[in-house]
Design a protein around this motif. Structure first.
Motif, PDB file in Angstrom:
ATOM      1  N   VAL A   3       0.800  -1.094  -0.140  1.00  8.90           N
ATOM      2  CA  VAL A   3      -0.025   0.001   0.019  1.00  8.90           C
ATOM      3  C   VAL A   3       0.870   1.324  -0.304  1.00  8.90           C
ATOM      4  O   VAL A   3       2.084   1.139   0.568  1.00  8.90           O
ATOM      5  N   HIS A   4       0.521   2.163  -0.803  1.00  9.39           N
ATOM      6  CA  HIS A   4       1.257   3.442  -0.742  1.00  9.39           C
ATOM      7  C   HIS A   4       0.395   4.533   0.247  1.00  9.39           C
ATOM      8  O   HIS A   4      -0.981   4.687  -0.187  1.00  9.39           O
ATOM      9  N   PHE A   5       0.952   5.222   1.173  1.00  9.29           N
ATOM     10  CA  PHE A   5       0.474   6.071   1.766  1.00  9.29           C
ATOM     11  C   PHE A   5       1.081   7.585   1.640  1.00  9.29           C
ATOM     12  O   PHE A   5       2.302   7.425   1.322  1.00  9.29           O
ATOM     13  N   ALA A   6       0.243   8.653   1.429  1.00  7.47           N
ATOM     14  CA  ALA A   6       0.809  10.103   1.637  1.00  7.47           C
ATOM     15  C   ALA A   6      -0.016  10.757   2.601  1.00  7.47           C
ATOM     16  O   ALA A   6      -1.300  10.724   2.530  1.00  7.47           O
ATOM     17  N   CYS A   7       0.702  11.560   3.472  1.00  7.07           N
ATOM     18  CA  CYS A   7       0.043  12.428   4.216  1.00  7.07           C
ATOM     19  C   CYS A   7       0.549  13.936   3.731  1.00  7.07           C
ATOM     20  O   CYS A   7       1.638  14.335   3.455  1.00  7.07           O
ATOM     21  N   VAL A   8      -0.470  14.899   3.372  1.00  3.35           N
ATOM     22  CA  VAL A   8      -0.162  16.099   2.450  1.00  3.35           C
ATOM     23  C   VAL A   8      -0.670  17.072   3.355  1.00  3.35           C
ATOM     24  O   VAL A   8      -2.008  17.101   3.493  1.00  3.35           O
ATOM     25  N   TYR A   9      -0.086  18.196   3.715  1.00  5.97           N
ATOM     26  CA  TYR A   9      -0.345  19.579   4.102  1.00  5.97           C
ATOM     27  C   TYR A   9      -0.134  20.626   3.549  1.00  5.97           C
ATOM     28  O   TYR A   9       1.087  20.929   2.854  1.00  5.97           O
ATOM     29  N   ASP A  10      -1.189  21.344   2.897  1.00  7.23           N
ATOM     30  CA  ASP A  10      -1.012  22.566   2.037  1.00  7.23           C
ATOM     31  C   ASP A  10      -1.154  23.837   2.592  1.00  7.23           C
ATOM     32  O   ASP A  10      -1.095  24.796   2.044  1.00  7.23           O
ATOM     33  N   GLY A  11      -1.010  23.888   3.767  1.00  5.03           N
ATOM     34  CA  GLY A  11      -1.012  25.170   4.609  1.00  5.03           C
ATOM     35  C   GLY A  11      -2.508  25.337   5.253  1.00  5.03           C
ATOM     36  O   GLY A  11      -2.570  26.403   6.013  1.00  5.03           O
ATOM     37  N   SER A  12      -3.338  24.580   4.719  1.00  2.00           N
ATOM     38  CA  SER A  12      -4.850  25.066   5.089  1.00  2.00           C
ATOM     39  C   SER A  12      -5.378  23.613   5.774  1.00  2.00           C
ATOM     40  O   SER A  12      -6.596  23.811   6.384  1.00  2.00           O
ATOM     41  N   GLN A  13      -5.044  22.748   5.281  1.00  2.71           N
ATOM     42  CA  GLN A  13      -5.910  21.406   5.724  1.00  2.71           C
ATOM     43  C   GLN A  13      -4.598  20.051   5.690  1.00  2.71           C
ATOM     44  O   GLN A  13      -3.656  20.213   4.677  1.00  2.71           O
ATOM     45  N   ILE A  14      -4.776  19.029   6.284  1.00  2.00           N
ATOM     46  CA  ILE A  14      -4.095  18.038   6.449  1.00  2.00           C
ATOM     47  C   ILE A  14      -4.967  16.687   5.438  1.00  2.00           C
ATOM     48  O   ILE A  14      -6.133  16.703   5.842  1.00  2.00           O
ATOM     49  N   SER A  15      -4.431  16.268   4.572  1.00  2.00           N
ATOM     50  CA  SER A  15      -5.186  14.959   3.648  1.00  2.00           C
ATOM     51  C   SER A  15      -4.269  13.881   3.791  1.00  2.00           C
ATOM     52  O   SER A  15      -3.079  13.903   3.658  1.00  2.00           O
ATOM     53  N   MET A  16      -4.846  12.652   3.870  1.00  2.00           N
ATOM     54  CA  MET A  16      -4.578  11.441   3.712  1.00  2.00           C
ATOM     55  C   MET A  16      -4.668  10.948   2.590  1.00  2.00           C
ATOM     56  O   MET A  16      -5.892  10.761   2.260  1.00  2.00           O
ATOM     57  N   TYR A  17      -3.801  10.043   1.694  1.00  2.00           N
ATOM     58  CA  TYR A  17      -4.072   9.404   0.485  1.00  2.00           C
ATOM     59  C   TYR A  17      -3.598   8.033   0.686  1.00  2.00           C
ATOM     60  O   TYR A  17      -2.698   7.790   1.171  1.00  2.00           O
ATOM     61  N   MET A  18      -4.308   6.922  -0.059  1.00  2.00           N
ATOM     62  CA  MET A  18      -3.771   5.509  -0.180  1.00  2.00           C
ATOM     63  C   MET A  18      -3.933   5.398  -1.579  1.00  2.00           C
ATOM     64  O   MET A  18      -4.868   5.773  -2.447  1.00  2.00           O
ATOM     65  N   ASP A  19      -2.398   5.122  -2.138  1.00  2.00           N
ATOM     66  CA  ASP A  19      -2.641   5.059  -3.764  1.00  2.00           C
ATOM     67  C   ASP A  19      -3.168   6.175  -4.562  1.00  2.00           C
ATOM     68  O   ASP A  19      -3.804   5.941  -5.609  1.00  2.00           O
ATOM     69  N   GLY A  20      -2.966   7.276  -3.959  1.00  2.00           N
ATOM     70  CA  GLY A  20      -3.435   8.353  -4.798  1.00  2.00           C
ATOM     71  C   GLY A  20      -4.720   8.739  -4.705  1.00  2.00           C
ATOM     72  O   GLY A  20      -5.157   9.865  -5.123  1.00  2.00           O
ATOM     73  N   THR A  21      -5.650   7.922  -3.857  1.00  2.00           N
ATOM     74  CA  THR A  21      -7.200   8.457  -3.543  1.00  2.00           C
ATOM     75  C   THR A  21      -7.235   8.750  -2.061  1.00  2.00           C
ATOM     76  O   THR A  21      -6.625   8.103  -1.081  1.00  2.00           O
ATOM     77  N   PRO A  22      -8.023   9.914  -1.993  1.00  2.00           N
ATOM     78  CA  PRO A  22      -8.132  10.384  -0.626  1.00  2.00           C
ATOM     79  C   PRO A  22      -8.930   9.447   0.470  1.00  2.00           C
ATOM     80  O   PRO A  22      -9.545   8.720  -0.005  1.00  2.00           O
ATOM     81  N   MET A  23      -8.218   9.546   1.609  1.00  2.00           N
ATOM     82  CA  MET A  23      -8.786   8.656   2.711  1.00  2.00           C
ATOM     83  C   MET A  23      -9.731   9.585   3.764  1.00  2.00           C
ATOM     84  O   MET A  23      -8.970  10.249   4.329  1.00  2.00           O
ATOM     85  N   GLY A  24     -10.947   9.354   3.834  1.00  2.00           N
ATOM     86  CA  GLY A  24     -11.531  10.370   4.438  1.00  2.00           C
ATOM     87  C   GLY A  24     -11.618  11.927   4.183  1.00  2.00           C
ATOM     88  O   GLY A  24     -11.283  12.194   3.011  1.00  2.00           O
ATOM     89  N   ASP A  25     -12.007  12.652   4.962  1.00  2.00           N
ATOM     90  CA  ASP A  25     -12.260  14.017   4.945  1.00  2.00           C
ATOM     91  C   ASP A  25     -10.891  14.819   5.357  1.00  2.00           C
ATOM     92  O   ASP A  25     -10.245  14.339   6.222  1.00  2.00           O
TER      93      ASP A  25
END
Length: 401
Positions: A263-285
Motif C-alpha cells: 500500500v502507498h500512503f501519503a500525508c499532505v499538508y497544503d497550509g490550510s488542511q491535512i489530507s491522507m491518501y492511499m494509492d493516490g485516493t483520498p482517505m476520509g475528509d
C-alpha cells in the motif's frame, strides 16, 4: 371547472410545442469503449505492449459504422489543467496506432480492434509521467463525451525492497535543523507491506515521522492495530524547536488494512488542511489546520542523544514500536503533492524534483553506504542511520505492486 380545463389544455399545448422545437437528439450513439466509466485509462507495461481500441454503439447498428483513431497530443495541456496533473506526451517514435480504422458491422454493437502499440519502451524515461490522448472520428452519431481516451503509461519496474522486521532508522540530519522547522507545506509518503501487526500493548507499528509531534503509524490502545493513525499532527507551534507545543490534529482512519499487501500512503499538508491518501485516493475528509510544521524534534526514548530529543525516524518511535514489514520509496517534501503526482510516482521520482527534501528508496545493497546508512537520493545528506543493523533484501519486486 371549465376554466381549469382550459388552463390544463393550454399548458399541454405549450409542452408539445416545446418538444417540437427541441433540438434534442435521441438516436443511438457511438463512443470509445470504456470511456463511459472513465475516460482515463492506466496501462502498465513491461517491454513492448499494446492497448486495444474499439468503439461501442448503444444499440446494434442497422448499417456498418466506421471510425478512425488518431493521437491527439494537443489535448493534453487542457487535461493537465483540469486534473492538476503534469503529464507529458511520449515521443512519437515510442508508440504507433495499428489498423486505426475500425468498423462496427451491421447487426453488431462493438467494432473491430485498432491497436495502440508501445513500440519502444526505452523512450519512457524513469520518473516522468506520460499520457497520450487518443481521439476518434466516425460517420456514426458520436457522443462527444466519449470521443477521447487519455491513456496513461505506467512502466513496471523490478527492484529489491527492504524487510525491516524490528529494524529501525534515524535521520540525524533532521534533528534541530532550522530549515525543517518552518515547513508551510509538507508531504510525507511511503510504500509499505506489513508482515504482521504488533500484538502487544500498545499495538503500534511505526511508519515514519516524529513521536509526540508528527507521526504516521498503525495501531494504538485507542484503535485497532491495523488502523492507520496520524499521531500528533501538530502545526503552528510558537517555537519551531518545540513543535510538540503546537495544535494537534491527530486522526485515526476507519479503514482496516491487511497483511501481505503493498500500500502507498501519503500525508499532505497544503497550509490550510491535512489530507491522507492511499494509492493516490483520498482517505476520509481533510482536517483543517494552519501554521508551520516542524520536523526537528521527536520525543523518543532510547535514541542516542541523552535528552529524549530524538530525530525523525523510520520504523521506530518511543523506544520501540517497530514495523514488521517491507518498505520502499520513503520521501519527505516541503510542498503539497497532488493526487495525480502521488499516484504516478509510487515507484520512483526524479531525486532532483523541486521540493523533495529527502528520499530513501530502500532498493537494495546499492543503497547501503560504507558506514551502513541508507542513501538519501536527493544528495542533501539526510542518510538513514540504522539502529540495529541493515535490512534483509527481498529481490525482484514488481512495482506498481
Amino acid at each position: 371547472m371549465n376554466k381549469m380545463k382550459y388552463i390544463v389544455l393550454a399548458l399541454l399545448a405549450v409542452v408539445v410545442a416545446s418538444c417540437k422545437e427541441s433540438n434534442g437528439d435521441y438516436r443511438d450513439v457511438v463512443y470509445i469503449s470504456g470511456t463511459m466509466d472513465n475516460n482515463t485509462m492506466r496501462k502498465g507495461f513491461e517491454g513492448n505492449d499494446k492497448v486495444d481500441l474499439t468503439i461501442t454503439s448503444t444499440a446494434k447498428v442497422d448499417e456498418p459504422v466506421t471510425a478512425n483513431f488518431v493521437a491527439a497530443p494537443e489535448l493534453l495541456e487542457a487535461y493537465n489543467q483540469q486534473n492538476n496533473s503534469d503529464y507529458i506526451v511520449p515521443p512519437t517514435d515510442a508508440y504507433s496506432i495499428e489498423n486505426p480504422t475500425v468498423t462496427i458491422e451491421k447487426g453488431k454493437h462493438v467494432s473491430s480492434i485498432a491497436k495502440l502499440n508501445i513500440a519502444d519502451p526505452t523512450k519512457f524515461e524513469e520518473g516522468k509521467s506520460y499520457c497520450l490522448p487518443v481521439r476518434v472520428t466516425t460517420d456514426g452519431n458520436l457522443l462527444e463525451a466519449g470521443s477521447v481516451q487519455y491513456i496513461v503509461f505506467v512502466p513496471i519496474i523490478t527492484v529489491d525492497v527492504a524487510d525491516i522486521n524490528n529494524k529501525a532508522f534515524l535521520i540525524p540530519g533532521f534533528r534541530n535543523n532550522e530549515e525543517l522547522g518552518h515547513l508551510s507545506q509538507l508531504t510525507m509518503e511511503c510504500k509499505v507491506f506489513v508482515n504482521e501487526f504488533q500484538s502487544r500493548n500498545p499495538y503500534i507499528s511505526t511508519l515514519m515521522g516524529c513521536e509526540e509531534n508528527f507521526l504516521l503509524r498503525f495501531g494504538d490502545v485507542s484503535c485497532d492495530k491495523d488502523q492507520l493513525q496520524l499521531a500528533g499532527g501538530k502545526t503552528g507551534a510558537p517555537d519551531w524547536r518545540n513543535p510538540d507545543k503546537g495544535t494537534a490534529h491527530a486522526t485515526t482512519f476507519p479503514a482496516h488494512f491487511p497483511t501481505g499487501k503493498w500500500v502507498h500512503f501519503a500525508c499532505v499538508y497544503d497550509g490550510s488542511q491535512i489530507s491522507m491518501y492511499m494509492d493516490g485516493t483520498p482517505m476520509g475528509d481533510p482536517v483543517k489546520a494552519t501554521g508551520d510544521i516542524s520536523l526537528v524534534w521527536s520525543y523518543d526514548y532510547g535514541t542516542p542523544y541523552g535528552d529524549n530529543n530524538g530525530p525523525f525516524a523510520i520504523g521506530y518511535s518511543a523506544g520501540g514500536r517497530y514495523l514488521n514489514g517491507r518498505i520502499s520509496e520513503f520521501r519527505v517534501w516541503n510542498i503539497a503533492r497532488t493526487p495525480a503526482q502521488l499516484l504516478n510516482n509510487i515507484c520512483y521520482v526524479d531525486p532532483t524534483t523541486p521540493g523533495l527534501l529527502a528520499y530513501w528508496r530502500f532498493q537494495g545493497e546499492s543503497d547501503v553506504l560504507e558506514d551502513g546508512s541508507i542513501r538519501d537520493w536527493t544528495g542533501h545528506g539526510y542518510n538513514a542511520v540504522p539502529m540495529s543493523g541493515t535490512p534483509s533484501w527481498v529481490p525482484n519486486h514488481k512495482c506498481p505492486y
